[in-house]
Motif scaffolding. Structure first.
Motif, PDB file in Angstrom:
ATOM      1  N   LEU A 612       1.008  -1.169   0.072  1.00  0.00           N
ATOM      2  CA  LEU A 612      -0.181   0.082  -0.045  1.00  0.00           C
ATOM      3  C   LEU A 612       0.835   1.352  -0.084  1.00  0.00           C
ATOM      4  N   GLY A 613       0.710   2.122  -0.924  1.00  0.00           N
ATOM      5  CA  GLY A 613       1.394   3.342  -1.059  1.00  0.00           C
ATOM      6  C   GLY A 613       2.580   3.060  -1.488  1.00  0.00           C
ATOM      7  N   ASN A 614       3.941   3.879  -0.907  1.00  0.00           N
ATOM      8  CA  ASN A 614       5.317   3.809  -1.374  1.00  0.00           C
ATOM      9  C   ASN A 614       5.692   2.360  -1.472  1.00  0.00           C
ATOM     10  N   GLU A 615       6.332   2.066  -2.292  1.00  0.00           N
ATOM     11  CA  GLU A 615       7.287   0.610  -2.410  1.00  0.00           C
ATOM     12  C   GLU A 615       8.246   0.428  -1.240  1.00  0.00           C
ATOM     13  N   ASP A 616       8.523   1.424  -0.467  1.00  0.00           N
ATOM     14  CA  ASP A 616       9.385   1.115   0.670  1.00  0.00           C
ATOM     15  C   ASP A 616       8.763   0.567   1.776  1.00  0.00           C
ATOM     16  N   ARG A 617       7.437   0.578   1.883  1.00  0.00           N
ATOM     17  CA  ARG A 617       6.523   0.307   3.075  1.00  0.00           C
ATOM     18  C   ARG A 617       6.503  -1.166   2.998  1.00  0.00           C
ATOM     19  N   GLU A 618       6.538  -1.608   4.218  1.00  0.00           N
ATOM     20  CA  GLU A 618       6.329  -3.181   4.395  1.00  0.00           C
ATOM     21  C   GLU A 618       5.282  -3.787   3.738  1.00  0.00           C
ATOM     22  N   PRO A 619       5.253  -4.953   2.766  1.00  0.00           N
ATOM     23  CA  PRO A 619       4.103  -5.459   2.208  1.00  0.00           C
ATOM     24  C   PRO A 619       3.165  -6.320   3.154  1.00  0.00           C
ATOM     25  N   LEU A 620       2.016  -6.498   2.596  1.00  0.00           N
ATOM     26  CA  LEU A 620       1.046  -7.164   3.522  1.00  0.00           C
ATOM     27  C   LEU A 620       0.448  -8.466   2.551  1.00  0.00           C
ATOM     28  N   ALA A 621      -0.353  -9.188   3.167  1.00  0.00           N
ATOM     29  CA  ALA A 621      -0.661 -10.537   2.485  1.00  0.00           C
ATOM     30  C   ALA A 621      -2.261 -10.263   2.370  1.00  0.00           C
ATOM     31  N   VAL A 622      -2.758 -10.411   1.191  1.00  0.00           N
ATOM     32  CA  VAL A 622      -4.431 -10.160   0.720  1.00  0.00           C
ATOM     33  C   VAL A 622      -4.989 -11.781   0.428  1.00  0.00           C
ATOM     34  N   LYS A 623      -6.005 -12.029   1.156  1.00  0.00           N
ATOM     35  CA  LYS A 623      -6.434 -13.221   0.888  1.00  0.00           C
ATOM     36  C   LYS A 623      -7.982 -12.584   0.387  1.00  0.00           C
ATOM     37  N   VAL A 624      -7.926 -13.117  -1.093  1.00  0.00           N
ATOM     38  CA  VAL A 624      -9.334 -12.574  -1.555  1.00  0.00           C
ATOM     39  C   VAL A 624     -10.106 -13.728  -2.025  1.00  0.00           C
ATOM     40  N   PHE A 625     -11.380 -13.932  -1.281  1.00  0.00           N
ATOM     41  CA  PHE A 625     -12.259 -14.789  -1.280  1.00  0.00           C
ATOM     42  C   PHE A 625     -12.999 -15.011  -2.518  1.00  0.00           C
ATOM     43  N   ASN A 626     -13.071 -16.298  -3.112  1.00  0.00           N
ATOM     44  CA  ASN A 626     -13.663 -16.679  -4.322  1.00  0.00           C
ATOM     45  C   ASN A 626     -15.324 -16.862  -4.127  1.00  0.00           C
ATOM     46  N   LEU A 627     -15.894 -15.945  -4.253  1.00  0.00           N
ATOM     47  CA  LEU A 627     -17.324 -16.040  -3.763  1.00  0.00           C
ATOM     48  C   LEU A 627     -18.327 -16.869  -4.519  1.00  0.00           C
ATOM     49  N   CYS A 628     -17.640 -17.257  -5.574  1.00  0.00           N
ATOM     50  CA  CYS A 628     -18.639 -18.058  -6.548  1.00  0.00           C
ATOM     51  C   CYS A 628     -18.314 -19.627  -6.016  1.00  0.00           C
ATOM     52  N   GLN A 629     -17.393 -19.859  -4.992  1.00  0.00           N
ATOM     53  CA  GLN A 629     -17.122 -21.196  -4.532  1.00  0.00           C
ATOM     54  C   GLN A 629     -18.325 -21.252  -3.564  1.00  0.00           C
ATOM     55  N   SER A 630     -18.924 -22.460  -3.292  1.00  0.00           N
ATOM     56  CA  SER A 630     -20.176 -22.687  -2.249  1.00  0.00           C
ATOM     57  C   SER A 630     -19.198 -22.552  -0.845  1.00  0.00           C
ATOM     58  N   GLY A 631     -19.803 -21.756   0.094  1.00  0.00           N
ATOM     59  CA  GLY A 631     -19.069 -21.732   1.437  1.00  0.00           C
ATOM     60  C   GLY A 631     -18.204 -20.822   1.477  1.00  0.00           C
ATOM     61  N   SER A 632     -17.715 -20.081   0.627  1.00  0.00           N
ATOM     62  CA  SER A 632     -16.773 -18.842   0.671  1.00  0.00           C
ATOM     63  C   SER A 632     -17.072 -18.009   1.474  1.00  0.00           C
ATOM     64  N   SER A 633     -18.454 -17.259   1.382  1.00  0.00           N
ATOM     65  CA  SER A 633     -18.902 -16.361   2.293  1.00  0.00           C
ATOM     66  C   SER A 633     -19.009 -16.662   3.780  1.00  0.00           C
ATOM     67  N   LYS A 634     -19.520 -17.935   4.056  1.00  0.00           N
ATOM     68  CA  LYS A 634     -19.289 -18.388   5.272  1.00  0.00           C
ATOM     69  C   LYS A 634     -17.785 -18.385   5.910  1.00  0.00           C
ATOM     70  N   SER A 635     -17.085 -18.998   5.156  1.00  0.00           N
ATOM     71  CA  SER A 635     -15.722 -19.167   5.348  1.00  0.00           C
ATOM     72  C   SER A 635     -15.102 -17.881   5.932  1.00  0.00           C
ATOM     73  N   PHE A 636     -15.569 -16.578   4.888  1.00  0.00           N
ATOM     74  CA  PHE A 636     -15.041 -15.336   5.343  1.00  0.00           C
ATOM     75  C   PHE A 636     -15.599 -14.771   6.677  1.00  0.00           C
ATOM     76  N   GLU A 637     -16.719 -15.197   6.990  1.00  0.00           N
ATOM     77  CA  GLU A 637     -17.399 -14.665   8.230  1.00  0.00           C
ATOM     78  C   GLU A 637     -16.683 -15.614   9.407  1.00  0.00           C
ATOM     79  N   VAL A 638     -16.455 -16.771   9.244  1.00  0.00           N
ATOM     80  CA  VAL A 638     -15.955 -17.676  10.254  1.00  0.00           C
ATOM     81  C   VAL A 638     -14.456 -17.134  10.560  1.00  0.00           C
ATOM     82  N   GLU A 639     -13.734 -16.939   9.497  1.00  0.00           N
ATOM     83  CA  GLU A 639     -12.430 -16.601   9.856  1.00  0.00           C
ATOM     84  C   GLU A 639     -12.372 -15.013  10.152  1.00  0.00           C
ATOM     85  N   CYS A 640     -13.205 -14.047   9.841  1.00  0.00           N
ATOM     86  CA  CYS A 640     -13.398 -12.897  10.597  1.00  0.00           C
ATOM     87  C   CYS A 640     -13.539 -13.025  12.095  1.00  0.00           C
TER      88      CYS A 640
END
Length: 911
Positions: A612-640
């Protein structure tokens, strides 16, 4: 009299054949403790006069004599002592060996590769005094050994000898006739079933009884107290259980009682008083060297070590070590610590660690022992209450270890009187208040662990004194309530994030600590105090100055508000509390979720690297949920929900979430985590498209640390979360590795919470929705429709442990037609442990015939034995966790204690 004595030199090469051809008048020859190689020359059979004084002796722990013993050597009937131990000889023992040596007194074949059975004819060696054997022999021990009336020492350890409740134990009853028997060592065999009660009828001259590392079950015979001559009773690593019989109090000469990793129970409050003579006469004896090597508790000494108890008239004459360490047993000791231990005035170590049910408070009397100087270890128990101020009386103590109890209250200031203390471990308790200033008196302190307590206060007030401890090399103050700026000098100079994590009010400018910078947010209280003091002082001044002060205050508050707004914009990276990140920011930070930033993918989503922002900042990891996959919305809620509730240094840290709409108008859900630069454990265990090198594989130390971190995370989920959490998907791809190779457990997409009113073992079956987990790791009972339990996680953890140390994946093709990784490992133990471990472990050292661990020297037998013992222990732990039946698996607390004991023992050895 003609003898040749060349032992204890550095001679090498082959033993010359001419020796037996030209020196036929030799009556004795000793070539031990050299480096001879090759076979034993058959020409030595020409030395027909050997044995009239002393035998041939080829005993050398580092020797390499190989081949078979020439059969003609067995015809030297005049031999008194035949010792070929510590070589690489193989073959079988001649069936008629007992008829060959009528005068034989010592027969030593140990530490070779002999196979087959022990011939019954050995019972004809009527003059034998010492019979030593540690090879690969199998079958039953001859039931006729009782004929050996002169037998004093019988060593049959490290074989594959058998016995069970149906057959094989008859030799014990036979040995009752050996009235001079002093040592009986049966360690590391395949003995099973109940220990026969006739063992209590052995000779009263018996001094050492070693039965460790067998599968013996049942209880210790109640009449064991008849063996009044015993000074060593070693029973660890067996399946024995029950209460230690009270008759053990009759063993007045006992100096070593080893019970770790068994299910035996010692009623401390009851039996210590009855065994007072044991504890009073407890001396170093054969454990002296082992203790000096740093072992936390006495281990069985080498079979050739013989040491008598140092006592006169039943009273102790040397400093003593009192050890009743549980080391993984579920209930080695329970009840309170008796005050009577304070009467053992000559104790220099006291170790009651790893006994889960040892409870109550720490008796003040036990802190007044004048000779206690090496260490006091009460860790991994259930002790509660405060640490008595009498701790300051132990002015000569080197190590104080109180980890993992329920101790509370403040750390007494008197602890600073322990001026020579080198190691202080108070972690995983409930200590509160500030860290005592008196710790600065401990100038020799090298290790200080205060993690996971409730300590508070500002670092300038309570910890800065530690900066001046120049010897302090290990400092851990994580997961407390400490506040303020972390100093940057002394021991704080080399701190890592792991050492300060979990203190939300700490700040620092050091990038490696990953703490918020020391900005206005962290100095607000201090500034308010200054403003208040300024206003109070100005009230006594003239009205003009008061007005100026108010104007100045308003201006500063306005500036503070501006600064706070700026900091809020930066808090996505630097702060502890994060705002939700918009979709566009994530898309930009991942370059449109490009494949070049792809880190991995799973059932419900894909993970990208994001800056995010300048390249000298520390990176993050983003997990993007595949909402076409059955159960992924529930998985998002459970993990949150899971990540909202949990916080532990060995769990992946969530930064924020995103629930929005993408550029196509589709629903978008993502989680943002801390970035793990070393990826998942899976890529380290199973490198793809790369040659295995030291840069992409793990050494033994790293694997032990990673295993311990994973187990610590699971223990936290099962025992410390409210409500408890079942992970349900423990596998290498869900274990991530930080920059320092410490492990983080992640992916809580199918985890399950215990209902608030549920037990801590089993969930209501109605809450389960099919099999949870991955093929090869999922508990077998889930496939039969059983409810989710903590035992399911234990099974997955066991398979994961086996994979970490064997390098073999459970879904591997090699297990397609077999019974799987569990059976593969079980069949290899104990003898083939080094053969099935991941071969890449040894890539981290220079090539040589035998692997080595920590130095550039070849692995000697002691190092090899320690490495093998470590690997066997951790593989056995994995097997224990992955048993088929849930009720046979240990609890996570048992697993954590055992894993820590394995790792600590190995690290102590290599250090």
């Amino acid at each position: 009299m003609t003898i040749m004595v060349l032992h204890d030199n550095k001679l090498g090469g082959r033993i010359p054949a001419e020796l037996g051809e030209t020196m036929t008048s030799l009556e004795a020859i000793s070539l031990s403790n050299n480096s001879f190689t090759g076979p034993i020359p058959t020409s030595l059979t020409n030395l027909s006069r050997l044995g009239s004084i002393q035998s041939m002796l080829f005993l050398d722990l580092y020797a390499n004599l190989s081949g078979e013993v020439p059969l003609s050597l067995y015809n030297l009937s005049s031999l008194i002592s035949f010792q070929v131990g510590g070589n690489l000889l193989h073959g079988s023992i001649p069936a008629d060996i007992g008829n060959k040596f009528p005068s034989m007194q010592i027969l030593n074949l140990n530490n070779n590769h002999f196979t087959g059975i022990i011939p019954s004819s050995v019972s004809n060696l009527s003059n034998i005094k010492t019979l030593l054997d540690g090879n690969r022999l199998s079958g039953y021990v001859p039931a006729t050994l009782g004929r050996l009336q002169a037998l004093q020492q019988l060593y049959l350890s490290v074989n594959m000898l058998e016995a069970d409740d149906k057959e094989g134990w008859e030799f014990i009853s036979s040995l009752v006739n050996c009235s001079q028997l002093q040592h009986l060592v049966l360690s590391r065999n395949s003995f099973r079933g109940h220990l026969p009660s006739s063992i209590a009828n052995l000779s009263s001259t018996l001094q050492k009884l070693y039965l460790n590392d067998n599968k013996i079950s049942g209880s210790i015979p109640a009449e064991i107290g008849n063996l009044v001559g015993l000074n060593s009773l070693v029973l660890p690593n067996t399946s024995m259980s029950g209460v230690i019989p009270e008759s053990i109090g009759k063993l007045e000469n006992l100096v070593e009682l080893a019970l770790y990793s068994s299910g035996l129970v010692l009623l401390l409050g009851h039996q210590v008083s009855s065994v007072n003579t044991i504890t009073v006469t407890l001396a170093l004896g054969s454990t002296k060297e082992l203790l000096h090597k740093g072992w936390g508790s006495p281990r069985p000494p080498h079979k050739d070590v013989v040491a008598a108890p140092h006592q006169v008239g039943g009273s102790m004459t040397l400093p003593a070590s009192f050890t009743l360490q549980g080391a993984g047993a579920p209930n080695s000791c329970f009840g309170p610590i008796p005050e009577s231990l304070g009467n053992l005035k000559n104790l220099y170590t006291l170790d009651l660690s790893k006994n889960y049910y040892l409870n109550g408070s720490i008796p003040k009397e036990n802190l007044k022992l004048p000779s206690l100087s090496y260490y006091l270890d009460l860790s991994y128990n259930s002790l509660s209450g405060p640490l008595p101020s009498e701790v300051g009386i132990m002015t000569n103590l080197n190590q104080l270890i109180l980890s993992n109890n329920h101790l509370s209250g403040q750390i007494p200031n008197s602890i600073g009187n322990c001026l020579v203390l080198e190691k202080l471990l108070l972690d995983k308790n409930s200590f509160e208040g500030s860290i005592p200033q008196s710790l600065g008196n401990m100038k020799g302190l090298t290790v200080l662990n205060l993690t996971m307590n409730n300590l508070s206060g500002g670092i300038p007030d309570s910890i800065e004194v530690l900066q001046n401890l120049t010897s302090l090399s290990v400092l851990d103050i994580s997961f407390n309530n400490l506040q303020g700026k972390v100093p940057d000098g002394g021991a704080f100079r080399n701190l890592s994030y792991k050492s300060v994590a979990g203190n939300t009010e700490l700040c620092s400018g050091a990038p490696q600590l990953h703490l918020a910078p020391c900005s206005t947010r962290h100095t607000r209280k201090g500034r308010k105090k200054k403003f208040k003091s300024l206003i109070i002082s100005l009230t006594t001044t003239v009205t003009v100055l008061l007005s100026v002060s108010i104007i100045l205050l308003v201006w500063m508050l306005r500036e503070k508000l501006k600064q706070k707004q700026n900091e809020r914009a930066q808090s996505l990276i630097a702060g502890e509390k994060f705002e939700r990140i918009p979709y566009l920011a994530l898309s930009k930070g991942t370059d449109g979720f490009s494949e070049s930033n792809l880190l991995g993918s799973g059932r419900y989503g894909t993970v990208y690297k994001c800056v995010l922002g300048n390249e000298d900042r520390e990176p993050l990891a983003v997990k993007v949920f595949n909402l076409c996959q059955s159960g992924s919305s529930k998985s998002f809620e459970v993990e949150c929900e899971a990540m909202r509730r949990i916080r532990h240094r060995c769990l992946i840290k969530i930064i924020t979430c995103c629930s929005s709409i993408d550029l196509q108008g589709q629903e978008f859900k993502a989680l943002v985590f801390e970035f793990m630069p070393n990826g998942s454990l899976d890529v380290w265990l199973h490198p793809k498209f790369h040659k295995s090198t030291t840069r992409n594989t793990l050494n033994l130390d790293q694997r032990l640390d990673i295993a311990a971190d994973i187990i610590a995370a699971v223990e936290y989920l099962h025992n410390s979360c409210q409500p408890p959490v079942i992970h349900c998907d423990l596998k290498p791809s869900n274990i991530l590795l930080a920059e320092d190779m410490s492990a983080r457990v992640g992916d809580f997409g199918i985890s399950k919470f215990f209902p608030e009113n549920a037990s801590k073992r089993v969930l209501n079956s109605s809450s389960t929705t099919g099999i949870r987990g991955s093929i090869g790791y999922v508990a077998p009972e889930y496939g039969e429709g059983s409810a989710i339990t903590s035992s399911g996680d234990i099974y997955s953890l066991g398979i994961l442990l086996l994979e970490i140390f064997t390098g073999r994946s459970p879904p591997d093709d090699m297990f397609r037609y077999s019974l799987g990784l569990h059976k593969f490992t079980e069949d290899a133990l104990p003898g083939k442990a080094l053969e099935i471990v991941d071969s890449t472990i040894w890539l981290h050292e220079e090539p040589m015939d035998m692997p080595k661990v920590v130095s550039s020297e070849p692995m000697d037998s002691t190092t090899r034995s320690s490495v093998q013992e470590c690997l066997i222990s951790v593989l056995r732990l994995g097997l224990s966790c992955s048993k088929q039946q849930p009720r046979e698996r240990p609890s996570i607390r048992d697993v954590a204690v055992e894993m820590n004991a394995i790792r600590d023992a190995f690290l102590t050895f290599v250090s």
